[in-house]
Design a protein around this motif. Sequence first.
Motif, PDB file in Angstrom:
ATOM      1  N   GLN A  53      -7.319  64.424  10.401  1.00 42.74           N
ATOM      2  CA  GLN A  53      -6.304  64.664  11.295  1.00 42.74           C
ATOM      3  C   GLN A  53      -6.636  66.514  11.343  1.00 42.74           C
ATOM      4  O   GLN A  53      -7.366  67.641  11.624  1.00 42.74           O
ATOM      5  N   LEU A  85      -6.863  60.701  20.959  1.00 36.69           N
ATOM      6  CA  LEU A  85      -5.874  59.642  21.354  1.00 36.69           C
ATOM      7  C   LEU A  85      -5.570  58.456  21.348  1.00 36.69           C
ATOM      8  O   LEU A  85      -4.512  58.055  20.572  1.00 36.69           O
ATOM      9  N   THR A 103      -3.664  63.788  16.914  1.00 39.10           N
ATOM     10  CA  THR A 103      -3.468  64.388  17.822  1.00 39.10           C
ATOM     11  C   THR A 103      -3.809  66.165  17.978  1.00 39.10           C
ATOM     12  O   THR A 103      -4.866  66.611  16.781  1.00 39.10           O
ATOM     13  N   ASN A 128      -8.418  69.227  13.342  1.00 39.00           N
ATOM     14  CA  ASN A 128      -7.737  70.812  13.861  1.00 39.00           C
ATOM     15  C   ASN A 128      -7.844  71.939  13.401  1.00 39.00           C
ATOM     16  O   ASN A 128      -8.769  72.783  14.432  1.00 39.00           O
TER      17      ASN A 128
END
Lengths: 323, 173
Positions: free
Chosen positions: A195, A248, A253, A199
């Motif tokens: 994740q 997704l 996220t 990001n």
Amino acid sequence: MVKLRIGYPEDPDYQERLEEFEARIARGEKIEPGDWMPAEYRRQLIRMISQHAHSEWVGMLPEGAWITRAPSIRRKLILLAKVQDEAGHGQYLYHAAETLGITREEMVEALLSGKAKYSNIFNYPTLTWADVGIIGWLVDGMAIKNQTMLAQCSYGPYSRAMVRICAEETFHHKQGKEAVLLYARGSRKQRQMVQDALNRWWWPTLMMAGPHDTDSPHTPLLLRWGIKTKTNDQVRQEFLNEHVPELLDAGLTIPDPNLRYDEKTGNWIHGPIPWDEFWKVINGEGPMNRHRLMARRRAHEEGRWVREALEAYGQRRLAQAAD
Amino acid sequence: MWGTEWPRFEVIKQDTKHGPPQMVGSVHAADPEHALLVARHVFVRRPAAYALFVAPAEAFFHVSQEGLKELRPGRMEGGSEEPYWVCAKRSHRRSMVYGDLVGRFLAQGPEDAIAQALLQAQGVAFWAVPERLLVGTEPTEEVVESWFAPAKEKTYRLQSYYGLITAKGVEDA
């Protein structure tokens, strides 16, 4: 020596030849190295192809850094092959650019002196192993969208290089996706790691397609001459529509609070892209700009003895053959 | 400043024993032997190959679609002949290769070789190179095996190698 000025608007037959040239492109014919072409077509192609080649070469660095730290022998073999591919892609592209009359040496010199640009994306660091997966899935995913478009390019050598590259790039895409999906379903630490990588890479990846069409001065001409067949925003949209649902689904996220699905058009719509950062990095202020160039210069310097030795060997053999 | 670049060699690759040799691109190298080694790294990292040939790039005579209209091959009575390889780009559709080998022609020069090839093959661009300048890998089983088998064994070669293609399918892994 008289400098060739073929293809410039001051040529008396420029208009006539330009019409012929554009008619050929409209018929779907490829332009080959010996054919007449406007000087501006040549210039734009040299700019794009060499920039593309430099990106492949600089692109070896962020991932190459992880070869010694791959988590398994299988992953190491995959990464080795992938980095080797990038070198090969650089070769295909430098060759395509050479057919336009520029030398390899001039292109490499432009890269090493900092005069030539390469893809902004490679000015970001790879902090964890998960970055290697994200680069494979997203960065190579965006590259494929762009390259499939360029495989239709009106200039034969560039188009052929792109077909070859796309065939190999799909391996990169799949290995990245596989690695990310495994981590996304892995331990808490693995999920956090992947994740975090997403990001950090999300916005730079969207920026890879280039500025919005409204801010891209070259695009109309590039489209008219069939150098590009889609605009930056079209390429970016294709990427989003393919990758957002899969990310997704993987339970990740996407770091864009404004991201939404538009029922009417069937498109995923992204929020504002941080272009300030894009321009800052393009102008040399990215986290890794200096480091990447330094690494390429060092590689070039440290390889000097190999080039010299091979040249001496080649010359000796020539001399022996002449005896 | 740094030294001048190595000469450029065009690369012709033959995928299988009976397949046509095809022009695939070029490499820079100090000599033909070196060019073959580099060509193997650049063009046979994964795909199958049976043979590679190289010749200096400047040895190739090239005619594009526009140039074909102006091709004027001249033959002299009793002029000396030598074998040329002629490759043709067949159409404008997407392809990884530049030109397929049309054949070997005894000709007085590259234009003459291409003119002969035009009687046998259609194409939108042609290349001709004197056979004496070509250097290739040997077609013996031993050489083919040691040069080209490793690419076949390479990890991460086939798309199906990756089982997990969709996010939903990951549970099956």
